[in-house]
Scaffold this motif. Structure first.
Motif, PDB file in Angstrom:
ATOM      1  N   SER A  83       7.163  12.880  -6.350  1.00 47.67           N
ATOM      2  CA  SER A  83       8.579  13.254  -6.293  1.00 47.67           C
ATOM      3  C   SER A  83       9.303  12.538  -5.146  1.00 47.67           C
ATOM      4  O   SER A  83      10.473  12.813  -4.878  1.00 47.67           O
ATOM      5  N   CYS A  84       8.610  11.619  -4.463  1.00 46.72           N
ATOM      6  CA  CYS A  84       9.206  10.920  -3.312  1.00 46.72           C
ATOM      7  C   CYS A  84       9.401   9.445  -3.638  1.00 46.72           C
ATOM      8  O   CYS A  84       8.849   8.930  -4.616  1.00 46.72           O
ATOM      9  N   VAL A  85      10.167   8.773  -2.798  1.00 51.32           N
ATOM     10  CA  VAL A  85      10.303   7.308  -2.902  1.00 51.32           C
ATOM     11  C   VAL A  85      10.196   6.710  -1.510  1.00 51.32           C
ATOM     12  O   VAL A  85      10.488   7.385  -0.506  1.00 51.32           O
ATOM     13  N   VAL A  86       9.759   5.439  -1.466  1.00 49.85           N
ATOM     14  CA  VAL A  86       9.681   4.737  -0.178  1.00 49.85           C
ATOM     15  C   VAL A  86      10.331   3.377  -0.360  1.00 49.85           C
ATOM     16  O   VAL A  86      10.271   2.792  -1.446  1.00 49.85           O
TER      17      VAL A  86
ATOM     18  N   ALA B 225       3.385  11.672   7.837  1.00 54.84           N
ATOM     19  CA  ALA B 225       2.077  11.461   8.483  1.00 54.84           C
ATOM     20  C   ALA B 225       1.276  10.407   7.726  1.00 54.84           C
ATOM     21  O   ALA B 225       0.635   9.533   8.333  1.00 54.84           O
ATOM     22  N   ALA B 226       1.340  10.460   6.391  1.00 58.01           N
ATOM     23  CA  ALA B 226       0.548   9.522   5.579  1.00 58.01           C
ATOM     24  C   ALA B 226       1.055   8.092   5.760  1.00 58.01           C
ATOM     25  O   ALA B 226       0.255   7.143   5.845  1.00 58.01           O
ATOM     26  N   LEU B 227       2.365   7.898   5.839  1.00 57.95           N
ATOM     27  CA  LEU B 227       2.905   6.540   5.987  1.00 57.95           C
ATOM     28  C   LEU B 227       2.570   5.956   7.365  1.00 57.95           C
ATOM     29  O   LEU B 227       2.229   4.771   7.478  1.00 57.95           O
ATOM     30  N   LEU B 228       2.666   6.785   8.391  1.00 57.48           N
ATOM     31  CA  LEU B 228       2.361   6.270   9.736  1.00 57.48           C
ATOM     32  C   LEU B 228       0.873   5.941   9.857  1.00 57.48           C
ATOM     33  O   LEU B 228       0.492   4.938  10.480  1.00 57.48           O
ATOM     34  N   LEU B 229       0.030   6.770   9.230  1.00 63.52           N
ATOM     35  CA  LEU B 229      -1.409   6.485   9.240  1.00 63.52           C
ATOM     36  C   LEU B 229      -1.690   5.167   8.511  1.00 63.52           C
ATOM     37  O   LEU B 229      -2.466   4.321   8.974  1.00 63.52           O
ATOM     38  N   LEU B 230      -1.027   5.001   7.392  1.00 60.83           N
ATOM     39  CA  LEU B 230      -1.213   3.771   6.602  1.00 60.83           C
ATOM     40  C   LEU B 230      -0.781   2.539   7.406  1.00 60.83           C
ATOM     41  O   LEU B 230      -1.470   1.507   7.411  1.00 60.83           O
ATOM     42  N   ALA B 231       0.358   2.649   8.080  1.00 63.48           N
ATOM     43  CA  ALA B 231       0.850   1.514   8.878  1.00 63.48           C
ATOM     44  C   ALA B 231      -0.163   1.169   9.959  1.00 63.48           C
ATOM     45  O   ALA B 231      -0.472  -0.005  10.211  1.00 63.48           O
TER      46      ALA B 231
ATOM     47  N   ALA C   4       0.836  -1.213   0.000  1.00 61.31           N
ATOM     48  CA  ALA C   4       0.000   0.000   0.000  1.00 61.31           C
ATOM     49  C   ALA C   4       0.870   1.262   0.000  1.00 61.31           C
ATOM     50  O   ALA C   4       0.503   2.279  -0.613  1.00 61.31           O
ATOM     51  N   ALA C   5       2.029   1.198   0.661  1.00 61.93           N
ATOM     52  CA  ALA C   5       2.921   2.366   0.694  1.00 61.93           C
ATOM     53  C   ALA C   5       3.423   2.673  -0.711  1.00 61.93           C
ATOM     54  O   ALA C   5       3.490   3.829  -1.137  1.00 61.93           O
ATOM     55  N   ARG C   6       3.767   1.627  -1.436  1.00 64.23           N
ATOM     56  CA  ARG C   6       4.228   1.822  -2.824  1.00 64.23           C
ATOM     57  C   ARG C   6       3.141   2.509  -3.649  1.00 64.23           C
ATOM     58  O   ARG C   6       3.375   3.492  -4.355  1.00 64.23           O
ATOM     59  N   GLU C   7       1.915   1.996  -3.550  1.00 60.77           N
ATOM     60  CA  GLU C   7       0.815   2.568  -4.338  1.00 60.77           C
ATOM     61  C   GLU C   7       0.552   4.021  -3.952  1.00 60.77           C
ATOM     62  O   GLU C   7       0.378   4.890  -4.799  1.00 60.77           O
ATOM     63  N   MET C   8       0.568   4.279  -2.646  1.00 59.15           N
ATOM     64  CA  MET C   8       0.283   5.642  -2.191  1.00 59.15           C
ATOM     65  C   MET C   8       1.363   6.619  -2.678  1.00 59.15           C
ATOM     66  O   MET C   8       1.041   7.718  -3.157  1.00 59.15           O
ATOM     67  N   VAL C   9       2.616   6.242  -2.575  1.00 60.46           N
ATOM     68  CA  VAL C   9       3.687   7.163  -2.970  1.00 60.46           C
ATOM     69  C   VAL C   9       3.621   7.420  -4.477  1.00 60.46           C
ATOM     70  O   VAL C   9       3.740   8.565  -4.937  1.00 60.46           O
ATOM     71  N   MET C  10       3.379   6.364  -5.249  1.00 64.55           N
ATOM     72  CA  MET C  10       3.315   6.557  -6.708  1.00 64.55           C
ATOM     73  C   MET C  10       2.151   7.461  -7.097  1.00 64.55           C
ATOM     74  O   MET C  10       2.251   8.270  -8.008  1.00 64.55           O
ATOM     75  N   LYS C  11       1.049   7.352  -6.370  1.00 72.13           N
ATOM     76  CA  LYS C  11      -0.146   8.133  -6.728  1.00 72.13           C
ATOM     77  C   LYS C  11      -0.095   9.554  -6.153  1.00 72.13           C
ATOM     78  O   LYS C  11      -0.326  10.527  -6.863  1.00 72.13           O
ATOM     79  N   ASP C  12       0.254   9.660  -4.872  1.00 72.85           N
ATOM     80  CA  ASP C  12       0.085  10.959  -4.194  1.00 72.85           C
ATOM     81  C   ASP C  12       1.388  11.719  -3.953  1.00 72.85           C
ATOM     82  O   ASP C  12       1.356  12.902  -3.601  1.00 72.85           O
ATOM     83  N   PHE C  13       2.547  11.063  -4.055  1.00 77.37           N
ATOM     84  CA  PHE C  13       3.822  11.728  -3.753  1.00 77.37           C
ATOM     85  C   PHE C  13       4.827  11.420  -4.865  1.00 77.37           C
ATOM     86  O   PHE C  13       5.858  10.789  -4.632  1.00 77.37           O
TER      87      PHE C  13
ATOM     88  N   SER D 121      12.210  -2.343   8.322  1.00 79.01           N
ATOM     89  CA  SER D 121      13.132  -1.202   8.150  1.00 79.01           C
ATOM     90  C   SER D 121      12.573  -0.319   7.042  1.00 79.01           C
ATOM     91  O   SER D 121      12.589  -0.702   5.869  1.00 79.01           O
ATOM     92  N   LEU D 122      12.093   0.838   7.424  1.00 85.49           N
ATOM     93  CA  LEU D 122      11.423   1.738   6.476  1.00 85.49           C
ATOM     94  C   LEU D 122      12.252   2.989   6.263  1.00 85.49           C
ATOM     95  O   LEU D 122      12.713   3.607   7.226  1.00 85.49           O
ATOM     96  N   GLU D 123      12.432   3.347   4.988  1.00 83.73           N
ATOM     97  CA  GLU D 123      13.134   4.583   4.660  1.00 83.73           C
ATOM     98  C   GLU D 123      12.334   5.280   3.584  1.00 83.73           C
ATOM     99  O   GLU D 123      11.800   4.625   2.696  1.00 83.73           O
TER     100      GLU D 123
END
Ligand code: GLV
Ligand code: MN
Ligand code: MN
Length: 411
Positions: free
Chosen positions: A261-264, A302-308, A250-259, A286-288
């Motif tokens: 310019s970021c990577v996870v 905030a979005a990643l912690l909410l998702l977790a 889900a983190a991959r999908e969220m970053v690709m859609k909403d962020f 281990s999350l970076e």
């Protein structure tokens, strides 16, 4: 004429090849995690190469190793050039090593030329750039960005840090003592491989970095319950692996859609008890994640912690998390970028402006002094792998740009 000065490409290659033998792997890369035997051996070799070059050797409480070329008067600020000799596990020969070898070659070339500068020159090998233990450790230490709590909860684990520091003859106290006065910094310049495909694809010699991404790290723990893997029905399990796995996707999908310019990255998962026949009671992740923009970082955090948390609840799990260090994104100095542009133009090299998706020590220093980096093309973009490669002519081009930019900034 300083504009005609060039590095000695053969001498630089000889040094590069000697260094690449230390911690060499069968796959053609190097394995030199911070304070490993191979890393310490590489540092010993660097010290000897500095001494062979007739330059002054300096080390500090953070274990940074440097060559110094001082000028008169004695209170000049120092223009630092460098990179790092540590590697990721099973890494390549160029990441960090090229920048250190090129920095030393610049000092040798300037020393031989007899040119007098208005700054001291230093070629530095920063401790633990790669984050085996803390990340950007040596540069954070000299810039005053290292705080005691960063040594207590480092991303590589406190025990590994303490053990490593002991092997290197260092301690928390010595690390914190390495801070330098702000007025001692004239600037920081680094040559690095691109670690991506942009330059190679565009057929461009030099990338001039405009900004470096920030990096935030966490350990997320999804906590469920150990049960018999055969006799517990599927709907009666509190399986920690489900939270960890669902979060990663889900983190991959969220970053690709909403962020965009970021990577996870989820770089590791540690299962406990960790057996075929036990439902996982706990998974440490281990999350970076990385962003070029501070505000976006906060939203992504905030979005990643909410998702977790959402994924933990979905599978009836508890979530714990621990922040393991935040490195802010940094803009590179306009003055240094201009010096690089002029150097490229004088050398007849093509150049382009780009951002760095990798972290670098320059981000520790960017709020203290003018900082700038250049990239040279990576073959197939490979990096953090033994396949890392850059054509030697490209490495020499980068070293000459580094030399010419240092001369521009130092005269
Ligand atoms: C360092 O190379 C990093 O960006 O992880
Ligand atoms: Mn590097
Ligand atoms: Mn690296």
């Amino acid at each position: 004429m300083t504009k005609d000065l060039r590095v000695n490409a053969d001498r630089m290659l000889a040094s590069f090849n000697q260094l690449a033998l230390i911690g060499a792997t069968a796959e053609g890369g190097v394995n030199r995690p911070t304070f490993s035997e191979a890393h310490l051996a590489a540092r010993k070799w660097f010290r000897e190469d500095i001494e062979r070059a007739g330059l002054e050797f300096h080390t500090d409480g953070a274990g940074n190793h440097s060559a110094l070329l001082p000028f008169e008067p004695s209170n000049l600020p120092t223009l630092i050039l460098g990179s790092h000799l540590d590697s990721v596990p099973n890494g390549g020969r160029f990441d960090g090593a090229l920048g250190v070898i090129a920095a030393l070659e610049v000092l040798r070339t300037v020393k031989e030329s007899g040119i007098k500068l208005n700054v001291n020159l230093e070629a530095i090998d920063f401790t633990d750039e790669e984050g085996t233990l803390v990340g950007l450790l040596g540069s954070a230490a000299i810039s005053g960005h290292l705080h005691p709590e960063m040594l207590q909860a480092p991303r590589g684990g406190r025990d590994n840090l303490v053990e490593g520091m002991q092997r290197a003859g260092l301690s928390d106290e010595s690390m914190l003592s390495a801070v330098r006065p702000q007025d001692s910094f004239a600037g920081y310049l680094e040559l690095h491989i691109e670690q991506g495909k942009r330059l190679e694809r565009a057929g461009i010699n030099i990338g001039i970095v405009s900004a470096i991404v920030g990096i935030w790290s966490y350990r997320l723990s999804f906590i469920g319950r150990a049960d018999h893997a055969g006799s517990t029905t599927m709907d009666d399990r509190l399986d920690a692996s489900l939270g960890a796995g669902a979060f990663t996707l889900a983190a991959r999908e969220m970053v690709m859609k909403d962020f965009p310019s970021c990577v996870v990255n989820v770089g590791n998962m540690d299962f406990a008890p960790g057996a075929f026949n036990i439902v996982p009671a706990r998974v440490d992740v281990s999350l970076e994640f990385r962003s070029p923009d501070e505000e976006e970082f906060k939203r992504l955090d905030a979005a990643l912690l909410l998702l977790a948390n959402t994924e933990a609840i979905r599978f009836g799990l508890e979530l714990k998390y621990e922040n393991l260090g935040n490195h802010s994104p940094s803009l590179m100095s306009d003055k240094v970028q201009r010096a690089y542009v002029e150097a490229c133009d004088d050398l007849g090299l093509t150049h382009t402006s780009l951002t760095s998706g990798a972290g670098h020590d320059g981000q520790s220093l960017a709020d203290l002094c003018p900082v700038g980096m250049i990239f040279v093309p990576s073959v197939n973009g490979a990096s953090h792998s033994p396949k890392e490669s850059t054509k030697w002519d490209d490495c020499v081009n980068g070293a000459n740009v580094l030399l010419q930019a240092a001369l521009r900034l130092g005269t």
